[in-house]
Write a protein that holds these residues in place. Structure first.
Motif, PDB file in Angstrom:
ATOM      1  N   GLU A   1       0.836  -1.199   0.000  1.00  0.00           N
ATOM      2  CA  GLU A   1       0.000   0.000   0.000  1.00  0.00           C
ATOM      3  C   GLU A   1       0.872   1.251   0.000  1.00  0.00           C
ATOM      4  O   GLU A   1       1.800   1.357   0.796  1.00  0.00           O
ATOM      5  CB  GLU A   1      -0.883   0.022   1.261  1.00  0.00           C
ATOM      6  CG  GLU A   1      -1.963  -1.033   1.261  1.00  0.00           C
ATOM      7  CD  GLU A   1      -2.764  -1.015   2.563  1.00  0.00           C
ATOM      8  OE1 GLU A   1      -2.968   0.061   3.132  1.00  0.00           O
ATOM      9  OE2 GLU A   1      -3.155  -2.107   2.999  1.00  0.00           O
ATOM     10  N   GLU A   2       0.556   2.195  -0.856  1.00  0.00           N
ATOM     11  CA  GLU A   2       1.200   3.507  -0.775  1.00  0.00           C
ATOM     12  C   GLU A   2       0.470   4.487  -1.675  1.00  0.00           C
ATOM     13  O   GLU A   2      -0.100   4.106  -2.695  1.00  0.00           O
ATOM     14  CB  GLU A   2       2.686   3.431  -1.140  1.00  0.00           C
ATOM     15  CG  GLU A   2       3.012   3.410  -2.609  1.00  0.00           C
ATOM     16  CD  GLU A   2       4.524   3.311  -2.882  1.00  0.00           C
ATOM     17  OE1 GLU A   2       5.240   4.291  -2.652  1.00  0.00           O
ATOM     18  OE2 GLU A   2       4.952   2.244  -3.346  1.00  0.00           O
ATOM     19  N   PHE A   3       0.485   5.717  -1.253  1.00  0.00           N
ATOM     20  CA  PHE A   3      -0.002   6.788  -2.117  1.00  0.00           C
ATOM     21  C   PHE A   3       1.106   7.122  -3.106  1.00  0.00           C
ATOM     22  O   PHE A   3       2.241   7.352  -2.709  1.00  0.00           O
ATOM     23  CB  PHE A   3      -0.317   8.039  -1.286  1.00  0.00           C
ATOM     24  CG  PHE A   3      -1.726   8.090  -0.752  1.00  0.00           C
ATOM     25  CD1 PHE A   3      -2.537   6.977  -0.749  1.00  0.00           C
ATOM     26  CD2 PHE A   3      -2.252   9.284  -0.253  1.00  0.00           C
ATOM     27  CE1 PHE A   3      -3.840   7.036  -0.257  1.00  0.00           C
ATOM     28  CE2 PHE A   3      -3.541   9.349   0.237  1.00  0.00           C
ATOM     29  CZ  PHE A   3      -4.341   8.222   0.234  1.00  0.00           C
ATOM     30  N   VAL A   4       0.743   7.144  -4.373  1.00  0.00           N
ATOM     31  CA  VAL A   4       1.715   7.490  -5.417  1.00  0.00           C
ATOM     32  C   VAL A   4       1.381   8.893  -5.905  1.00  0.00           C
ATOM     33  O   VAL A   4       0.242   9.161  -6.315  1.00  0.00           O
ATOM     34  CB  VAL A   4       1.670   6.461  -6.556  1.00  0.00           C
ATOM     35  CG1 VAL A   4       2.571   6.877  -7.696  1.00  0.00           C
ATOM     36  CG2 VAL A   4       2.079   5.088  -6.022  1.00  0.00           C
ATOM     37  N   TRP A   5       2.351   9.771  -5.852  1.00  0.00           N
ATOM     38  CA  TRP A   5       2.119  11.194  -6.111  1.00  0.00           C
ATOM     39  C   TRP A   5       2.816  11.669  -7.366  1.00  0.00           C
ATOM     40  O   TRP A   5       3.890  11.188  -7.715  1.00  0.00           O
ATOM     41  CB  TRP A   5       2.668  12.034  -4.953  1.00  0.00           C
ATOM     42  CG  TRP A   5       1.976  11.836  -3.651  1.00  0.00           C
ATOM     43  CD1 TRP A   5       2.442  11.142  -2.577  1.00  0.00           C
ATOM     44  CD2 TRP A   5       0.691  12.357  -3.275  1.00  0.00           C
ATOM     45  NE1 TRP A   5       1.524  11.194  -1.559  1.00  0.00           N
ATOM     46  CE2 TRP A   5       0.448  11.933  -1.953  1.00  0.00           C
ATOM     47  CE3 TRP A   5      -0.263  13.137  -3.929  1.00  0.00           C
ATOM     48  CZ2 TRP A   5      -0.717  12.259  -1.271  1.00  0.00           C
ATOM     49  CZ3 TRP A   5      -1.414  13.463  -3.259  1.00  0.00           C
ATOM     50  CH2 TRP A   5      -1.642  13.031  -1.944  1.00  0.00           C
TER      51      TRP A   5
ATOM     52  N   THR B   1      17.519   1.494  -0.165  1.00  0.00           N
ATOM     53  CA  THR B   1      18.347   1.157   0.998  1.00  0.00           C
ATOM     54  C   THR B   1      18.930   2.416   1.632  1.00  0.00           C
ATOM     55  O   THR B   1      19.426   2.372   2.754  1.00  0.00           O
ATOM     56  CB  THR B   1      19.510   0.209   0.627  1.00  0.00           C
ATOM     57  OG1 THR B   1      20.389   0.912  -0.266  1.00  0.00           O
ATOM     58  CG2 THR B   1      19.002  -1.043  -0.050  1.00  0.00           C
ATOM     59  N   ALA B   2      18.884   3.527   0.909  1.00  0.00           N
ATOM     60  CA  ALA B   2      19.364   4.801   1.450  1.00  0.00           C
ATOM     61  C   ALA B   2      18.547   5.927   0.840  1.00  0.00           C
ATOM     62  O   ALA B   2      19.051   6.749   0.084  1.00  0.00           O
ATOM     63  CB  ALA B   2      20.850   4.985   1.131  1.00  0.00           C
ATOM     64  N   PRO B   3      17.251   5.960   1.153  1.00  0.00           N
ATOM     65  CA  PRO B   3      16.390   6.951   0.519  1.00  0.00           C
ATOM     66  C   PRO B   3      16.768   8.357   0.981  1.00  0.00           C
ATOM     67  O   PRO B   3      16.899   8.596   2.170  1.00  0.00           O
ATOM     68  CB  PRO B   3      14.986   6.571   1.013  1.00  0.00           C
ATOM     69  CG  PRO B   3      15.226   5.877   2.311  1.00  0.00           C
ATOM     70  CD  PRO B   3      16.542   5.170   2.175  1.00  0.00           C
ATOM     71  N   HIS B   4      16.960   9.258   0.049  1.00  0.00           N
ATOM     72  CA  HIS B   4      17.356  10.612   0.438  1.00  0.00           C
ATOM     73  C   HIS B   4      16.183  11.569   0.369  1.00  0.00           C
ATOM     74  O   HIS B   4      16.199  12.613   0.987  1.00  0.00           O
ATOM     75  CB  HIS B   4      18.499  11.102  -0.444  1.00  0.00           C
ATOM     76  CG  HIS B   4      18.147  11.175  -1.908  1.00  0.00           C
ATOM     77  ND1 HIS B   4      17.942  10.047  -2.674  1.00  0.00           N
ATOM     78  CD2 HIS B   4      17.937  12.233  -2.708  1.00  0.00           C
ATOM     79  CE1 HIS B   4      17.631  10.418  -3.910  1.00  0.00           C
ATOM     80  NE2 HIS B   4      17.610  11.735  -3.960  1.00  0.00           N
ATOM     81  N   LYS B   5      15.148  11.220  -0.394  1.00  0.00           N
ATOM     82  CA  LYS B   5      13.998  12.119  -0.518  1.00  0.00           C
ATOM     83  C   LYS B   5      12.759  11.318  -0.886  1.00  0.00           C
ATOM     84  O   LYS B   5      12.832  10.138  -1.231  1.00  0.00           O
ATOM     85  CB  LYS B   5      14.267  13.177  -1.588  1.00  0.00           C
ATOM     86  CG  LYS B   5      14.497  12.574  -2.969  1.00  0.00           C
ATOM     87  CD  LYS B   5      14.317  13.580  -4.079  1.00  0.00           C
ATOM     88  CE  LYS B   5      14.380  12.882  -5.423  1.00  0.00           C
ATOM     89  NZ  LYS B   5      13.939  13.551  -6.557  1.00  0.00           N
ATOM     90  N   MET B   6      11.627  11.998  -0.830  1.00  0.00           N
ATOM     91  CA  MET B   6      10.365  11.373  -1.213  1.00  0.00           C
ATOM     92  C   MET B   6      10.356  11.098  -2.715  1.00  0.00           C
ATOM     93  O   MET B   6      10.784  11.926  -3.499  1.00  0.00           O
ATOM     94  CB  MET B   6       9.195  12.309  -0.901  1.00  0.00           C
ATOM     95  CG  MET B   6       9.119  12.767   0.532  1.00  0.00           C
ATOM     96  SD  MET B   6       8.632  11.459   1.632  1.00  0.00           S
ATOM     97  CE  MET B   6       8.156  12.439   3.055  1.00  0.00           C
ATOM     98  N   ARG B   7       9.816   9.958  -3.056  1.00  0.00           N
ATOM     99  CA  ARG B   7       9.779   9.576  -4.456  1.00  0.00           C
ATOM    100  C   ARG B   7       8.497  10.066  -5.105  1.00  0.00           C
ATOM    101  O   ARG B   7       7.444  10.075  -4.486  1.00  0.00           O
ATOM    102  CB  ARG B   7       9.849   8.055  -4.504  1.00  0.00           C
ATOM    103  CG  ARG B   7       9.912   7.467  -5.864  1.00  0.00           C
ATOM    104  CD  ARG B   7      10.097   5.955  -5.739  1.00  0.00           C
ATOM    105  NE  ARG B   7       9.373   5.291  -6.800  1.00  0.00           N
ATOM    106  CZ  ARG B   7       9.315   3.974  -6.935  1.00  0.00           C
ATOM    107  NH1 ARG B   7       9.928   3.194  -6.062  1.00  0.00           N
ATOM    108  NH2 ARG B   7       8.641   3.434  -7.913  1.00  0.00           N
ATOM    109  N   GLU B   8       8.591  10.493  -6.345  1.00  0.00           N
ATOM    110  CA  GLU B   8       7.415  10.898  -7.117  1.00  0.00           C
ATOM    111  C   GLU B   8       7.239   9.930  -8.277  1.00  0.00           C
ATOM    112  O   GLU B   8       8.197   9.305  -8.752  1.00  0.00           O
ATOM    113  CB  GLU B   8       7.598  12.314  -7.678  1.00  0.00           C
ATOM    114  CG  GLU B   8       7.556  13.408  -6.644  1.00  0.00           C
ATOM    115  CD  GLU B   8       6.182  14.076  -6.544  1.00  0.00           C
ATOM    116  OE1 GLU B   8       5.701  14.625  -7.553  1.00  0.00           O
ATOM    117  OE2 GLU B   8       5.584  14.044  -5.448  1.00  0.00           O
ATOM    118  N   HIS B   9       6.013   9.862  -8.763  1.00  0.00           N
ATOM    119  CA  HIS B   9       5.739   9.041  -9.941  1.00  0.00           C
ATOM    120  C   HIS B   9       6.444   9.632 -11.158  1.00  0.00           C
ATOM    121  O   HIS B   9       6.686  10.838 -11.223  1.00  0.00           O
ATOM    122  CB  HIS B   9       4.227   9.003 -10.173  1.00  0.00           C
ATOM    123  CG  HIS B   9       3.810   8.044 -11.248  1.00  0.00           C
ATOM    124  ND1 HIS B   9       3.926   6.681 -11.094  1.00  0.00           N
ATOM    125  CD2 HIS B   9       3.285   8.246 -12.475  1.00  0.00           C
ATOM    126  CE1 HIS B   9       3.484   6.086 -12.197  1.00  0.00           C
ATOM    127  NE2 HIS B   9       3.090   7.011 -13.045  1.00  0.00           N
TER     128      HIS B   9
END
Lengths: 167, 328, 856
Positions: free
Chosen positions: C715-719, C818-826
């Motif tokens: 589950e996740e909101f995809v933006w 494994t090292a997310p630096h920021k929020m991901r966008e579609h």
């Protein structure tokens, strides 16, 4: 759009209703026949809360145009959750869902009732995998499905013993 | 969400149906199971003046076997009926494998073979409500002039997202198409355009009435692998069908088709050369996977990234080839 | 009470069906959307299609001209601000000056039917002036102008900076310190029932004008709704009645005032007719109030023996466009670093940030879940660094209750050690771990949650729950409770407690619940407070009424009140067999003898020859009533002052009268070629104090774990530029039965000294552990440490390929899981900031370059 008179056979009774030709069966059941047991959950035919049976086959009433399912030649017999209780008592599967926690908030439950009932009519002794598979068209957000499996098994046992599914 | 208003037409014969199609060309939609069309109508992707419910047409829901020719599936045969058919399971296993992955058991009770073949292409920028689509100024497939997944071009890249056509391609199936001037047959391989908007080569007064599976395709072993996030209900984000025939250990014939990653389902043409006349092994299957991933052109039409989906086409193709090989 | 053994109860601890289950399985039970009243109209809301814009003009004349349209409501019809928190009154029924997210509420059409209302929405002309919009919280915090709310500079809703103990010294003592950034993507409740509200005014007989308002709504918080309606409509609360029908699931999504609830009432007033509004599923997603996307920069130090020396967390929550519960969420994220393990030094910096997206709010496990994912993952990693078993490191850091944690949380009952023991034993942790072969692994994690907040969000000294019980001459027991049953079974819970205390059969109990005209104030079903608080109030109300019955029975039986026992529908003297031997006369009157209760006491008197030793429930009740008339009892609950925590700013969030505990082990298989994760099984042990109804407790625990699995895997909101790409049940991947694994639950009963019969929370605490249990199991299986959830197949595969040194394929939009630096966008076009449609040509933020899809 002008309304048209159609005839539906629901839970063994005939009903004449005047509806718009574009009206969904779900809305017709809920608004015109007062059968609010079937629920609207998603708008995109994915959740199963509106599941009913047509001639014993589970279908989504939110994805059916009511006027397409008029009763004719003995076909298109519609069953909703209101038609499940038998002889003035809860059906075994209904009792079992209560006893075993198969229903929490209950909003998806009418859809599951229709699906499970169809499964058990087709296959009175389904395997665990068949049960899991057959439920996969109805979404539940409360139970994680686990207690439904217990309820279904209890109902099968109760049916076999010819009694209500007590605990 | 309600449906847009329409007048309901319920033809009883194919002739009547194609007559209606001919008369109302731009204002009519065919509705069989409705599982793809009606949600889209709620979203105002289609607002036909006439909705033609063809479920009342007799004889289109049969599975008919003609020895020497093959099997004919009526366009209204439900996906459940195909799934439950022992004959299809035995003789055309790739179709059985594909059909049982479509949507969910309830939706398969409603959805039909004809409907699955004619499924609209799908995209996250398109399969949304009218309200939603206003935000991004609509898209080239409906009401707009921009493709959001490939903004540079003028083509619609919405993905063809039906499962069974990949299997039908592997079986060299044909469809029977009715029009006011009679019937014609089209190979399923010639049916699709690879354009997201006008996805299918049918005239506005034509409808599919049945699907032929040639007898020559019977007896191929088959496998279908489908990528989806949820184990049920979902459309494919990538799909691979394989039909394969072996003589001893040697591959005699093979067809590989992919779906869910392009605006049309595609055969992987070079699969034949990579496998035929050879012994099936992991290496050969891997090569076919590479070939399939080259045919795949996924874009950002779905929740999973294009790069991942193409990679999955590679892996699933390899696995489907191995599975079909093992099933012989 | 709590020293009683389990078998000393008649009703408590028994697995029974919920008292409303028959209505749910037959379709007879009514949810809000099942209701209709004569003359009812349908409301439909027009939502903003822009993420941030000034409203220059709204012209509804074309809509009003459509046949069947009754009225159109806009923001200026009811401009008073409201919000669930007193510090966060930043919402209006409909947008007044500007819109703040795609989906913000602009106008409401009231019409004779849904289809007419939908058609009319297209005929409302709104002129907007687009503003630059903020979609990433870290960008949003840098804003210098165009704030989302003018009163919130830099778009920071609230920030807190807490230091407990001496974190610097703690880290200095550590042998190993790890730091890492974790990102948890946004999830939502997706309760099966879309929100619905039916509002109707009635005429006042004296003034002849519009009078009282009745609102029937799918809510977890009828009392708060009554309160906020009063603010917006400028009506006294006494003139507003809120009724909660059956609610089809909440999970926090109905735990505050959702726009349609206010809009329906405003619309009913303007339309001069009852109005029902039911959200479409898409609108449910836009109303949202779910769990925010969260960035957690976490640092933990341990000694070689495994003891934790210090924790420092910086948490940034992407809160969306309104405050909602945000201030509470960001506080919970810090406060509940404590009370699970013994952590001597804690540093916490929390930022709740506004962005132009639907507001986030409270969701099951409110505030704790994402930080718990980070913490339990890092603890697992630390265990590896010091070569310690993940189970052992958790055992090493247990609290020693009763105690007060360094951040002021009082812990009295603490079943965590047993929870850990149970899941380690049942999963055969020691024997199976590391022996499962390639691609399969076990992971463990723990979590906890409050049993209600010790201080309510409304800063009042009133009790958090009050319950009335009435018993009349029919022998029926009616419980009037404000508790909101949202499917978790609170109606059944209060019935069980009252039946146990009064010693009567369950079928005597009727529950009247969540109707502000009939039931005393209860602040609502949220933060897992209902069993503990409303249960305690019910217990006290039942004891209150029982006192009077016992006094009357004692007179009849010529014994001391202490010697009167009420149980199983019988009242008898201590030392006497509850049921009379056959030869004796059976009690002359009981409920099933010809309905004779009215005359019963008279007959009783005639037949009585001297004191009795036993009597039926009705006899005792009737005896008590002969003196007083109908019996009434009242009980209330307010958390004790000792449970209210520290005095520091924000210290009111986190303290609870009791905490639940959970430990879980996950068994997963990872497909190394595809990244697909299969959960084979979860073992979950939950300390709920005492299981009042084991079948319900197990249902809640399993449901929590399952919802955690949804967040963990799919589950996740995809933006994309503030546009929610998956606002539907089809594209928001709530798990189906196919991939939902077996979850085996184990109940641990620590018997809390203050809980009703020892009970505490059961419905939320198990959610959080599921996510790190899975991530730790994935690590055990394939050696990749995922720090961004959900662990979708593309993220897992990308991590596996990187670890194996395979050819790099960028498949996660340039965010390394494994090292997310920021929020991901579609992927795809940046429609608002980039090359969007022409009508955004004036948007100052358009200068950002367009991304070209990698695969094009």
């Amino acid at each position: 759009m002008k309304k048209e008179l159609i005839e539906l056979k629901v839970n063994g009774r005939r009903h004449e209703v005047a509806i718009e030709p574009s009206k969904l069966l779900l809305d017709t059941l809920r608004e015109d026949l007062g059968l609010t047991g079937s629920k609207r959950g998603c708008d995109d035919s994915s959740c199963g809360a509106c599941t009913i049976q047509v001639d014993g086959v589970p279908m989504l009433s939110c994805t059916m145009v009511a006027a397409s399912y008029q009763c004719d030649n003995g076909g298109n017999e519609i069953t909703t959750v209101e038609g499940v209780a038998e002889h003035g008592a809860l059906a075994a599967i209904q009792k079992a869902y209560g006893d075993w926690g198969g229903s929490q908030c209950g909003y998806c439950t009418p859809g599951f009732m229709m699906t499970v009932r169809a499964l058990l009519e087709r296959n009175p002794e389904p395997s665990d995998e068949e049960i899991r598979h057959s439920l996969s068209g109805n979404l539940c957000r409360c139970t994680g499905y686990t207690q439904m499996y217990q309820a279904i098994k209890a109902a099968i046992q109760a049916e076999q013993k010819g009694m209500a599914a007590g605990k | 969400m309600s449906l847009p208003t329409f007048k309901l037409l319920r033809p009883r014969t194919v002739e009547e149906a194609v007559g209606m199609l001919h008369r109302y060309q731009d204002d009519i939609q065919i509705c069989a199971g409705g599982t793809d069309l009606l949600p889209s109508m709620k979203q105002r992707l289609f607002t036909p003046k006439f909705l033609m419910d063809i479920r009342g047409i007799d004889g289109l829901e049969r599975i008919r076997v003609t020895p020497g020719l093959g099997v004919e599936l009526g366009a209204l045969t439900t996906l459940s009926a195909v799934e439950d058919s022992g004959f299809i399971h035995r003789h055309y296993p790739v179709l059985h494998e594909a059909v049982k992955t479509v949507a969910s058991p309830i939706l398969r009770n409603m959805g039909t073979m004809g409907g699955n073949i004619c499924l609209d292409t799908r995209c996250l920028w398109y399969n949304q409500s009218l309200q939603w689509r206003k935000s991004c100024g609509f898209c080239i497939k409906k009401d707009g002039d921009l493709c959001h997944v490939a903004p540079g071009g003028k083509k619609c890249w919405a993905a063809f997202s039906a499962d069974t056509p990949a299997a039908l391609l592997c079986l060299s199936a044909e469809v029977n198409v009715a029009s006011p001037s009679g019937f014609r047959r089209i190979a399923i391989a010639d049916l699709y355009t690879n354009d997201g908007v006008n996805r299918i080569k049918l005239a506005k007064n034509e409808m599919i009435t049945s699907i032929y599976l040639p007898e020559a395709s019977a007896g191929y072993s088959g496998a279908y692998k489908k990528l989806r996030i949820r184990g049920s209900i979902d459309y494919p984000l990538a799909g691979v069908a394989v039909a394969l025939k072996k003589k001893g250990k040697i591959v005699e014939d093979v067809k590989v088709a992919i779906t869910g990653v392009n605006p049309a389902p595609h055969l992987v043409p070079d699969a034949l050369h990579a496998l035929v006349g050879r012994e099936l092994n992991e290496h050969a299957a891997t090569v076919v996977g590479e070939l399939a991933s080259r045919v795949a052109k996924p874009l950002t039409t779905s929740l999973l990234t294009p790069e991942y989906r193409r990679e999955i086409i590679r892996v699933y193709t390899k696995r489907a080839v191995m599975a079909a090989g093992a099933a012989t | 009470m709590t020293s009683l053994k389990k078998n000393d109860f008649s009703v408590i601890g028994k697995p029974i069906a919920m008292i409303d289950s028959a209505g749910k399985v037959t379709g007879q039970g009514k949810y809000a959307d099942d209701l209709s009243v004569p003359g009812m109209l349908i409301g439909k809301i027009l939502h903003s299609h822009l993420p941030h814009a000034l409203i220059k003009k709204i012209d509804a004349s074309r809509a009003l001209a459509l046949d069947g349209v009754v009225t159109v409501v806009i923001g200026t019809d009811a401009p008073n601000t409201y919000g669930i928190l007193p510090v966060g009154h930043d919402e209006t029924a409909l947008a007044v000056e500007k819109v703040r997210y795609v989906g913000d509420n602009v106008a409401c059409v009231v019409a004779e039917s849904e289809s007419i209302a939908e058609a009319a929405l297209e005929l409302i002309d709104v002129e907007y002036e687009p503003l630059p919009a903020w979609f990433d919280p870290e960008d949003s915090m840098e804003a210098q102008a165009n704030f989302i709310h003018e009163q919130r500079p830099n778009n920071i809703e609230k920030d807190y900076h807490h230091v407990f103990g001496d974190p610097d010294a703690g880290f200095a003592q550590a042998d190993v310190v790890l730091e890492g950034r974790y990102i948890a993507n946004e999830v939502t409740h997706a309760a099966m029932e879309p929100h619905c509200t039916l509002a109707a005014f009635e005429f006042d007989s004296h003034t002849g004008r519009e009078g009282r308002l009745t609102v029937q709504s799918s809510t977890q918080v009828p009392y708060y709704l009554q309160h906020k309606l009063s603010i917006v409509l400028e009506m006294p609360m006494s003139q507003i009645r809120v009724i909660k029908p059956l609610v089809g699931g909440g999970f926090g999504g109905k735990s505050e005032i959702i726009p349609l609830e206010i809009i329906a009432a405003v619309a009913a007033r303007k339309a001069k007719a009852p109005v029902k509004i039911t959200y479409t599923r898409e609108e449910v997603f836009l109303a949202h109030r779910g769990r925010p996307r969260t960035i957690i920069d976490l640092k933990t130090g341990v000694k070689k023996d495994g003891s934790i020396t210090a924790v420092a967390a910086k948490v940034i929550q992407d809160g969306g466009a309104y405050c909602s519960y945000g201030v509470v969420t960001i506080l919970y994220s810090g406060a509940l670093l404590g009370a699970l393990y013994d952590i001597p030094n804690i540093k916490y910096d929390g930022f709740r940030v506004l962005t132009n997206k639907p507001a986030c709010g409270a969701m099951r496990g409110h505030g704790t879940v994402n930080v718990r994912f980070a913490f339990e993952s890092q603890l697992d990693e630390l265990a590896g660094k010091i070569n310690m078993d993940p189970v052992s490191i958790r055992r090493k850091n247990l609290l020693k209750p009763p105690c007060i944690t360094v951040n002021g949380l009082r812990v009295q009952s603490y079943g965590l050690p047993e929870c850990i023991d149970v899941v380690a034993r049942e999963s055969k942790w020691a024997e199976r771990r590391t022996k499962l072969g390639k691609g399969r692994g076990l992971g463990m994690a723990c979590s906890h949650y409050v049993s209600g907040a010790a201080s309510s969000i409304i800063r009042s000294d009133m009790p958090h729950s009050t319950v009335n019980i009435k018993i009349d001459r029919d022998g029926g027991v009616i419980i009037y409770t404000g508790a909101s049953d949202i499917g978790q079974g609170s109606d059944t819970m209060v019935a069980q407690i009252a039946a146990e205390v009064l010693g009567c059969k369950m079928n005597r109990i009727k529950v009247v619940a969540a109707d502000t005209d009939l039931t005393p104030v209860d602040i609502g079903s949220y933060s897992s407070r209902v069993t503990f608080m409303n249960g305690n109030a019910t217990l006290r109300a039942a004891e209150d009424i029982k006192k009077r019955i016992v006094a009357a029975a004692a007179l009849k039986m010529a014994c001391a009140p202490e010697d009167v026992i009420m149980r199983d529908d019988l009242v008898y003297k201590k030392g006497v067999a509850p049921v009379a031997p056959k030869q004796e006369n059976a009690p002359t009157v009981s409920g099933h003898v010809e309905g004779q209760i009215l005359r019963g006491s008279v007959q009783q008197k005639r037949k009585d020859e001297g004191p009795k030793e036993r009597m039926s429930f009705e006899e005792a009740v009737t005896a008590a009533m002969d003196n007083t008339g109908a019996l009434g009892g009242t009980g209330s609950y307010a958390p004790p002052v000792e449970a209210k925590g520290g005095k520091h700013k924000g210290g009111g969030v986190g303290p609870s009268p009791a905490y639940s505990y959970s430990a879980q082990v996950a068994d997963v298989t990872v497909d190394e070629e595809t990244g697909e994760v299969t959960v084979n099984k979860i073992w979950a042990a939950h300390d709920c104090g005492r299981a009042l109804n084991p079948v319900s407790v197990e249902g809640q625990v399993i449901g929590s774990v399952w919802m955690g699995l949804g967040q963990a895997l799919q589950e996740e909101f995809v933006w994309k530029d503030g546009l929610l790409m998956n606002p539907s049940m089809l594209e928001y991947k709530s798990p189906s039965s196919t991939e939902s694994p077996e979850i085996e639950s184990f109940i641990v009963e620590s018997i809390d000294p203050e809980g009703p019969f020892g009970a505490k929370e059961a419905s939320e605490g198990s959610l959080a552990a599921a996510i790190p249990a899975i991530s730790n199991a994935i690590y055990d299986a394939v050696g990749v440490r995922l720090r961004e959830c959900p662990f979708s197949p593309e993220r897992v595969l990308s991590a596996i390929r990187a670890k194996n040194g395979q050819k790099k394929i960028e498949m996660t939009n340039r965010v390394d899981p494994t090292a997310p630096h920021k929020m991901r966008e579609h992927g795809g076009s940046t429609w608002y900031k980039g090359k969007g449609p022409q009508r955004h040509a004036d948007d100052p933020s358009r200068k950002t370059t367009t991304e070209v899809p990698a695969a094009d």
